[in-house]
Design a protein around this motif. Structure first.
Motif, PDB file in Angstrom:
ATOM      1  N   LEU A  18       3.210 -57.518  18.436  1.00  0.00           N
ATOM      2  CA  LEU A  18       4.333 -56.579  18.340  1.00  0.00           C
ATOM      3  C   LEU A  18       4.484 -55.797  19.650  1.00  0.00           C
ATOM      4  O   LEU A  18       3.480 -55.480  20.304  1.00  0.00           O
ATOM      5  CB  LEU A  18       4.102 -55.593  17.200  1.00  0.00           C
ATOM      6  N   PRO A  19       5.706 -55.472  20.030  1.00  0.00           N
ATOM      7  CA  PRO A  19       5.906 -54.648  21.226  1.00  0.00           C
ATOM      8  C   PRO A  19       5.337 -53.247  21.023  1.00  0.00           C
ATOM      9  O   PRO A  19       5.325 -52.726  19.909  1.00  0.00           O
ATOM     10  CB  PRO A  19       7.428 -54.592  21.367  1.00  0.00           C
ATOM     11  N   SER A  20       4.859 -52.659  22.097  1.00  0.00           N
ATOM     12  CA  SER A  20       4.387 -51.269  22.032  1.00  0.00           C
ATOM     13  C   SER A  20       5.459 -50.369  22.636  1.00  0.00           C
ATOM     14  O   SER A  20       6.025 -50.669  23.682  1.00  0.00           O
ATOM     15  CB  SER A  20       3.065 -51.104  22.776  1.00  0.00           C
ATOM     16  N   ILE A  21       5.732 -49.262  21.951  1.00  0.00           N
ATOM     17  CA  ILE A  21       6.768 -48.321  22.378  1.00  0.00           C
ATOM     18  C   ILE A  21       6.119 -46.947  22.499  1.00  0.00           C
ATOM     19  O   ILE A  21       5.531 -46.444  21.546  1.00  0.00           O
ATOM     20  CB  ILE A  21       7.922 -48.268  21.357  1.00  0.00           C
ATOM     21  N   THR A  22       6.195 -46.366  23.686  1.00  0.00           N
ATOM     22  CA  THR A  22       5.657 -45.026  23.901  1.00  0.00           C
ATOM     23  C   THR A  22       6.743 -44.152  24.503  1.00  0.00           C
ATOM     24  O   THR A  22       7.619 -44.637  25.217  1.00  0.00           O
ATOM     25  CB  THR A  22       4.442 -45.044  24.842  1.00  0.00           C
ATOM     26  N   GLY A  23       6.680 -42.873  24.204  1.00  0.00           N
ATOM     27  CA  GLY A  23       7.661 -41.926  24.736  1.00  0.00           C
ATOM     28  C   GLY A  23       6.988 -40.649  25.184  1.00  0.00           C
ATOM     29  O   GLY A  23       6.017 -40.205  24.586  1.00  0.00           O
ATOM     30  N   ARG A  36      11.256 -40.105  28.009  1.00  0.00           N
ATOM     31  CA  ARG A  36      11.132 -41.309  28.817  1.00  0.00           C
ATOM     32  C   ARG A  36      10.441 -42.339  27.929  1.00  0.00           C
ATOM     33  O   ARG A  36       9.275 -42.183  27.570  1.00  0.00           O
ATOM     34  CB  ARG A  36      10.288 -41.026  30.050  1.00  0.00           C
ATOM     35  N   ILE A  37      11.167 -43.389  27.546  1.00  0.00           N
ATOM     36  CA  ILE A  37      10.656 -44.408  26.634  1.00  0.00           C
ATOM     37  C   ILE A  37      10.188 -45.600  27.460  1.00  0.00           C
ATOM     38  O   ILE A  37      10.927 -46.111  28.311  1.00  0.00           O
ATOM     39  CB  ILE A  37      11.752 -44.863  25.642  1.00  0.00           C
ATOM     40  N   VAL A  38       8.946 -46.031  27.219  1.00  0.00           N
ATOM     41  CA  VAL A  38       8.363 -47.185  27.907  1.00  0.00           C
ATOM     42  C   VAL A  38       8.050 -48.245  26.857  1.00  0.00           C
ATOM     43  O   VAL A  38       7.404 -47.958  25.856  1.00  0.00           O
ATOM     44  CB  VAL A  38       7.073 -46.789  28.659  1.00  0.00           C
ATOM     45  N   VAL A  39       8.529 -49.468  27.106  1.00  0.00           N
ATOM     46  CA  VAL A  39       8.344 -50.560  26.149  1.00  0.00           C
ATOM     47  C   VAL A  39       7.589 -51.690  26.846  1.00  0.00           C
ATOM     48  O   VAL A  39       7.920 -52.071  27.973  1.00  0.00           O
ATOM     49  CB  VAL A  39       9.698 -51.076  25.621  1.00  0.00           C
ATOM     50  N   HIS A  40       6.589 -52.219  26.144  1.00  0.00           N
ATOM     51  CA  HIS A  40       5.824 -53.364  26.646  1.00  0.00           C
ATOM     52  C   HIS A  40       5.845 -54.446  25.570  1.00  0.00           C
ATOM     53  O   HIS A  40       5.375 -54.231  24.459  1.00  0.00           O
ATOM     54  CB  HIS A  40       4.381 -52.975  26.959  1.00  0.00           C
ATOM     55  N   ILE A  41       6.433 -55.597  25.922  1.00  0.00           N
ATOM     56  CA  ILE A  41       6.445 -56.749  25.016  1.00  0.00           C
ATOM     57  C   ILE A  41       5.450 -57.749  25.579  1.00  0.00           C
ATOM     58  O   ILE A  41       5.660 -58.300  26.657  1.00  0.00           O
ATOM     59  CB  ILE A  41       7.853 -57.376  24.930  1.00  0.00           C
ATOM     60  N   PRO A  42       4.335 -57.980  24.867  1.00  0.00           N
ATOM     61  CA  PRO A  42       3.315 -58.886  25.406  1.00  0.00           C
ATOM     62  C   PRO A  42       3.837 -60.319  25.465  1.00  0.00           C
ATOM     63  O   PRO A  42       4.642 -60.736  24.641  1.00  0.00           O
ATOM     64  CB  PRO A  42       2.155 -58.759  24.430  1.00  0.00           C
ATOM     65  N   GLY A  43       3.373 -61.031  26.438  1.00  0.00           N
ATOM     66  CA  GLY A  43       3.753 -62.442  26.562  1.00  0.00           C
ATOM     67  C   GLY A  43       2.835 -63.339  25.754  1.00  0.00           C
ATOM     68  O   GLY A  43       1.884 -62.889  25.116  1.00  0.00           O
ATOM     69  N   ARG A  44       3.114 -64.589  25.806  1.00  0.00           N
ATOM     70  CA  ARG A  44       2.310 -65.574  25.073  1.00  0.00           C
ATOM     71  C   ARG A  44       1.229 -66.101  26.007  1.00  0.00           C
ATOM     72  O   ARG A  44       1.505 -66.467  27.140  1.00  0.00           O
ATOM     73  CB  ARG A  44       3.219 -66.708  24.595  1.00  0.00           C
ATOM     74  N   THR A  45       0.009 -66.116  25.517  1.00  0.00           N
ATOM     75  CA  THR A  45      -1.109 -66.556  26.357  1.00  0.00           C
ATOM     76  C   THR A  45      -1.643 -67.926  25.954  1.00  0.00           C
ATOM     77  O   THR A  45      -2.591 -68.411  26.551  1.00  0.00           O
ATOM     78  CB  THR A  45      -2.265 -65.535  26.272  1.00  0.00           C
ATOM     79  N   PHE A  46      -1.056 -68.523  24.943  1.00  0.00           N
ATOM     80  CA  PHE A  46      -1.487 -69.857  24.519  1.00  0.00           C
ATOM     81  C   PHE A  46      -0.247 -70.722  24.344  1.00  0.00           C
ATOM     82  O   PHE A  46       0.864 -70.244  24.414  1.00  0.00           O
ATOM     83  CB  PHE A  46      -2.292 -69.782  23.212  1.00  0.00           C
ATOM     84  N   ARG A  47      -0.470 -72.013  24.125  1.00  0.00           N
ATOM     85  CA  ARG A  47       0.614 -72.989  24.000  1.00  0.00           C
ATOM     86  C   ARG A  47       1.508 -72.899  25.234  1.00  0.00           C
ATOM     87  O   ARG A  47       1.075 -73.238  26.315  1.00  0.00           O
ATOM     88  CB  ARG A  47       1.389 -72.781  22.695  1.00  0.00           C
ATOM     89  N   SER A  48       2.735 -72.437  25.115  1.00  0.00           N
ATOM     90  CA  SER A  48       3.579 -72.291  26.304  1.00  0.00           C
ATOM     91  C   SER A  48       3.451 -70.848  26.808  1.00  0.00           C
ATOM     92  O   SER A  48       3.770 -69.898  26.116  1.00  0.00           O
ATOM     93  CB  SER A  48       5.036 -72.614  25.963  1.00  0.00           C
ATOM     94  N   PHE A  49       2.952 -70.702  28.022  1.00  0.00           N
ATOM     95  CA  PHE A  49       2.692 -69.388  28.600  1.00  0.00           C
ATOM     96  C   PHE A  49       4.009 -68.677  28.900  1.00  0.00           C
ATOM     97  O   PHE A  49       4.969 -69.284  29.371  1.00  0.00           O
ATOM     98  CB  PHE A  49       1.874 -69.551  29.887  1.00  0.00           C
ATOM     99  N   SER A  50       4.081 -67.350  28.642  1.00  0.00           N
ATOM    100  CA  SER A  50       5.266 -66.554  29.000  1.00  0.00           C
ATOM    101  C   SER A  50       4.812 -65.202  29.534  1.00  0.00           C
ATOM    102  O   SER A  50       3.785 -64.667  29.114  1.00  0.00           O
ATOM    103  CB  SER A  50       6.194 -66.376  27.796  1.00  0.00           C
TER     104      SER A  50
END
Length: 194
Positions: A18-23, A36-50
């Motif tokens: 899940l994305p992390s949302i901090t303010g 100030r809202i900061v959003v981090h959407i983690p990428g995929r580390t297996f199968r197809s990397f993103s």
């Protein structure tokens, strides 16, 4: 929260976290606290990397910023993983009652619930923007009043400063005359003069 079901559905389908949302409050003005809202959407580390997706923005309130962050995260996920997300549930639409409230007809993960959440979010944004514009107008009016008061105070004190400078010049002339008389040996204060 609006869009929470859709976000969870997409994240499960993509098998990412899940994305992390901090303010954090910015305190630009004493009366107006923005976040100030900061959003981090983690990428995929297996199968197809993103790659992970990071973005930040400023919102007037934490609740509104959180809702906007979820909405933008959905947009980023749909854009990044559009090949993996199918568009099979795009056939339904939403409807409104006579009093303009959104009628919830389906309570599943179809596009209808997403569109209804989107309409609720848009309505919340409209209400919030109206409130913010009223506060902004009040702040502008107060700023104009304070500018007028500062200008009047400046003009009032400017007259006082001119009077003081004139008195100082008169006293300098008086002191110079007195020094000249002393140099000539005149008695400045006769014995009977107070």
């Amino acid at each position: 929260m609006p869009f929470d079901k859709k976000l969870i559905q997409i994240v499960r389908k993509l098998k990412i976290a899940l994305p992390s949302i901090t303010g954090k409050p910015t305190n630009a003005l004493r009366t107006d606290t923005r976040y100030r809202i900061v959003v981090h959407i983690p990428g995929r580390t297996f199968r197809s990397f993103s790659e992970p997706i990071n973005f930040e923005f400023t919102a007037p309130t934490w609740i509104l910023g959180r809702d906007m962050a979820i909405h933008r995260a959905l947009g980023h996920l749909r854009e990044e993983y559009k090949a993996e997300l199918n568009a099979s549930d795009l056939a339904m639409i939403s409807c409104r009652a006579r009093n303009e409230d959104i009628v919830r007809t389906v309570d599943d993960d179809s596009i209808l619930s997403y569109v209804q959440d989107l309409e609720t979010h848009v309505r919340n944004l409209e209400v919030q923007s109206r409130r913010i514009s009223k506060v902004f107008r009040r702040l502008i009016f107060r700023e104009l009043k304070l500018e007028d008061k500062a200008r009047d105070d400046f003009n009032e004190h400017e007259e006082e400063v001119k009077d003081f400078l004139e008195r100082i010049e008169e006293l300098k002339i008086y002191v110079a005359v007195m020094e000249e008389k002393m140099d000539l040996g005149e008695v400045l204060f006769p014995s009977g003069d107070d």
